[in-house]
Write a protein that holds these residues in place. Sequence first.
Motif, mmCIF file in Angstrom:
data_model
loop_
_atom_site.group_PDB
_atom_site.id
_atom_site.type_symbol
_atom_site.label_atom_id
_atom_site.label_comp_id
_atom_site.label_asym_id
_atom_site.label_seq_id
_atom_site.Cartn_x
_atom_site.Cartn_y
_atom_site.Cartn_z
ATOM 1 N N ASN A 173 18.396 -8.957 -14.283
ATOM 2 C CA ASN A 173 19.378 -9.294 -15.315
ATOM 3 C C ASN A 173 20.290 -10.465 -14.957
ATOM 4 O O ASN A 173 20.952 -11.009 -15.851
ATOM 5 N N ALA A 174 20.343 -10.842 -13.688
ATOM 6 C CA ALA A 174 21.218 -11.953 -13.291
ATOM 7 C C ALA A 174 20.436 -13.086 -12.627
ATOM 8 O O ALA A 174 20.503 -14.237 -13.065
ATOM 9 N N THR A 175 19.672 -12.764 -11.578
ATOM 10 C CA THR A 175 18.916 -13.810 -10.880
ATOM 11 C C THR A 175 17.838 -14.405 -11.777
ATOM 12 O O THR A 175 17.658 -15.632 -11.806
ATOM 13 N N GLY A 176 17.142 -13.554 -12.525
ATOM 14 C CA GLY A 176 16.089 -14.034 -13.424
ATOM 15 C C GLY A 176 16.608 -15.020 -14.457
ATOM 16 O O GLY A 176 16.078 -16.142 -14.588
ATOM 17 N N PRO A 177 17.638 -14.668 -15.212
ATOM 18 C CA PRO A 177 18.207 -15.615 -16.174
ATOM 19 C C PRO A 177 18.704 -16.906 -15.523
ATOM 20 O O PRO A 177 18.574 -17.992 -16.097
ATOM 21 N N LYS A 178 19.284 -16.779 -14.323
ATOM 22 C CA LYS A 178 19.741 -17.965 -13.606
ATOM 23 C C LYS A 178 18.571 -18.903 -13.334
ATOM 24 O O LYS A 178 18.670 -20.123 -13.546
ATOM 25 N N ASN A 179 17.439 -18.356 -12.873
ATOM 26 C CA ASN A 179 16.255 -19.173 -12.600
ATOM 27 C C ASN A 179 15.756 -19.872 -13.860
ATOM 28 O O ASN A 179 15.401 -21.061 -13.831
ATOM 29 N N LEU A 180 15.736 -19.144 -14.962
ATOM 30 C CA LEU A 180 15.268 -19.723 -16.226
ATOM 31 C C LEU A 180 16.205 -20.821 -16.711
ATOM 32 O O LEU A 180 15.754 -21.861 -17.200
ATOM 33 N N ALA A 181 17.502 -20.580 -16.585
ATOM 34 C CA ALA A 181 18.481 -21.568 -17.036
ATOM 35 C C ALA A 181 18.398 -22.844 -16.193
ATOM 36 O O ALA A 181 18.505 -23.963 -16.719
ATOM 37 N N MET A 182 18.218 -22.688 -14.880
ATOM 38 C CA MET A 182 18.079 -23.846 -14.008
ATOM 39 C C MET A 182 16.846 -24.660 -14.387
ATOM 40 O O MET A 182 16.895 -25.893 -14.456
ATOM 41 N N ALA A 183 15.754 -23.963 -14.649
ATOM 42 C CA ALA A 183 14.512 -24.653 -15.015
ATOM 43 C C ALA A 183 14.652 -25.348 -16.364
ATOM 44 O O ALA A 183 14.161 -26.466 -16.564
ATOM 45 N N ALA A 184 15.359 -24.686 -17.316
ATOM 46 C CA ALA A 184 15.595 -25.290 -18.632
ATOM 47 C C ALA A 184 16.421 -26.561 -18.478
ATOM 48 O O ALA A 184 16.143 -27.589 -19.109
ATOM 49 N N ASN A 185 17.424 -26.482 -17.630
ATOM 50 C CA ASN A 185 18.297 -27.650 -17.412
ATOM 51 C C ASN A 185 17.530 -28.815 -16.800
ATOM 52 O O ASN A 185 17.745 -29.974 -17.156
ATOM 53 N N ASP A 186 16.621 -28.492 -15.909
ATOM 54 C CA ASP A 186 15.853 -29.532 -15.221
ATOM 55 C C ASP A 186 15.000 -30.361 -16.184
ATOM 56 O O ASP A 186 14.802 -31.560 -15.959
ATOM 57 N N ILE A 187 14.482 -29.728 -17.247
ATOM 58 C CA ILE A 187 13.600 -30.458 -18.167
ATOM 59 C C ILE A 187 14.293 -30.815 -19.478
ATOM 60 O O ILE A 187 13.675 -31.363 -20.387
ATOM 61 N N GLY A 188 15.590 -30.459 -19.598
ATOM 62 C CA GLY A 188 16.339 -30.823 -20.799
ATOM 63 C C GLY A 188 16.081 -29.950 -22.007
ATOM 64 O O GLY A 188 16.301 -30.382 -23.148
ATOM 65 N N SER A 189 15.616 -28.719 -21.786
ATOM 66 C CA SER A 189 15.375 -27.804 -22.905
ATOM 67 C C SER A 189 16.568 -26.883 -23.095
ATOM 68 O O SER A 189 17.510 -26.874 -22.298
ATOM 69 N N SER A 190 16.536 -26.097 -24.172
ATOM 70 C CA SER A 190 17.584 -25.118 -24.460
ATOM 71 C C SER A 190 17.116 -23.735 -24.024
ATOM 72 O O SER A 190 15.907 -23.482 -23.926
ATOM 73 N N ILE A 191 18.075 -22.843 -23.793
ATOM 74 C CA ILE A 191 17.738 -21.460 -23.456
ATOM 75 C C ILE A 191 18.530 -20.511 -24.341
ATOM 76 O O ILE A 191 19.742 -20.704 -24.549
ATOM 77 N N GLY A 222 24.412 -12.185 -15.600
ATOM 78 C CA GLY A 222 23.379 -13.027 -16.199
ATOM 79 C C GLY A 222 23.964 -14.018 -17.188
ATOM 80 O O GLY A 222 23.569 -15.195 -17.229
ATOM 81 N N GLU A 223 24.911 -13.561 -17.999
ATOM 82 C CA GLU A 223 25.591 -14.462 -18.931
ATOM 83 C C GLU A 223 26.254 -15.621 -18.189
ATOM 84 O O GLU A 223 26.101 -16.792 -18.559
ATOM 85 N N VAL A 224 27.001 -15.283 -17.144
ATOM 86 C CA VAL A 224 27.730 -16.290 -16.371
ATOM 87 C C VAL A 224 26.764 -17.296 -15.759
ATOM 88 O O VAL A 224 26.998 -18.527 -15.799
ATOM 89 N N ALA A 225 25.666 -16.792 -15.212
ATOM 90 C CA ALA A 225 24.690 -17.669 -14.570
ATOM 91 C C ALA A 225 24.047 -18.626 -15.568
ATOM 92 O O ALA A 225 23.893 -19.827 -15.283
ATOM 93 N N VAL A 226 23.677 -18.116 -16.717
ATOM 94 C CA VAL A 226 23.051 -18.961 -17.742
ATOM 95 C C VAL A 226 24.005 -20.055 -18.193
ATOM 96 O O VAL A 226 23.634 -21.231 -18.306
ATOM 97 N N ALA A 227 25.261 -19.678 -18.438
ATOM 98 C CA ALA A 227 26.249 -20.652 -18.897
ATOM 99 C C ALA A 227 26.522 -21.719 -17.851
ATOM 100 O O ALA A 227 26.737 -22.899 -18.175
#
Length: 296
Positions: A79-97, A133-138
């Motif tokens: 619930n926290a590390t997973g969303p953080k990983n996805l958000a980091m990857a989204a940021n790297d390619i310029g996509s939205s999450i 997870g919210e905090v990490a994504v933001a």
Amino acid sequence: MKILITGKNGQVGQSLYLALQAFPNVDVLACGREELDITNSLAVQEVVSRYKPDVIINAAAYTAVDKAESEQSLAFDINATGPKNLAMAANDIGSSIIHISTDYVFAGDHVDDYKEVDATSPKSVYGQSKLAGEVAVAEMCERHVIIRTSWVFSEFGNNFVKTMLRLAKSNSSLNIVGDQFGGPTYAGDIASAILQIAFSLYNGNQAYGIYHFSGYPTVNWADFAQTIFQQAYTKGLIESAVVVNSIPTEQYPTPASRPKNSRLNCDKIYSEFNVSASNWLAALKNINQYQKDNEQ
């Protein structure tokens, strides 16, 4: 448009995949844990960088509220590390999450319905992991939409509606908690809301941030159960209506504390994305589908 969905086997994940069948021009990559372990940062980076989605929809979650009290590490991983990983990857390619969160981030002692700006104070490990997870994504991706929802039910997986239908087969009366209030939310409506937001983001809307989306009207668990039984009786799924005895939370102790007030204000999501609150009463009119899945 390319969309990556995680948690494809969950209630929202399956509802999303079903809803996307109406959009043949959308390229979809739907992943369960067997295809993509979101807690593995390298795996997430590899899939996201290769597929290059325009929008990532994270529907993966650890949702065993009571078990989370004794499985804290696993709950935070998913619930926290997973969303953080996805958000980091989204940021790297310029996509939205778009990330799905929960009413459990609140303590539940608020008098009115909760707005997005109200202070969070989760009382359970599950709620704490979802808030993390919210905090990490933001923090990891500016182009984020976090959707807090509540009391999710659908034709898929395990949920309150299907539990009540199962119990109705062998019980003429049931004791159900009556002092916890919230909005039952149909997963199909969550999927529709998410896709509406995803298309809006893809078309240039930059209304990023946290949003509430839940069912209306708000009820307590006892009244929700009563409505389920009435609908099931009307459709001939049960031979007689089950008597519901409303009890206080104290008479139904659980390992994890539940918020007594889970009512979410959904004005903001309507204002920014023209998304109306979920109509759970309408969703229950298809209660035959829940029964069929129960019998499989």
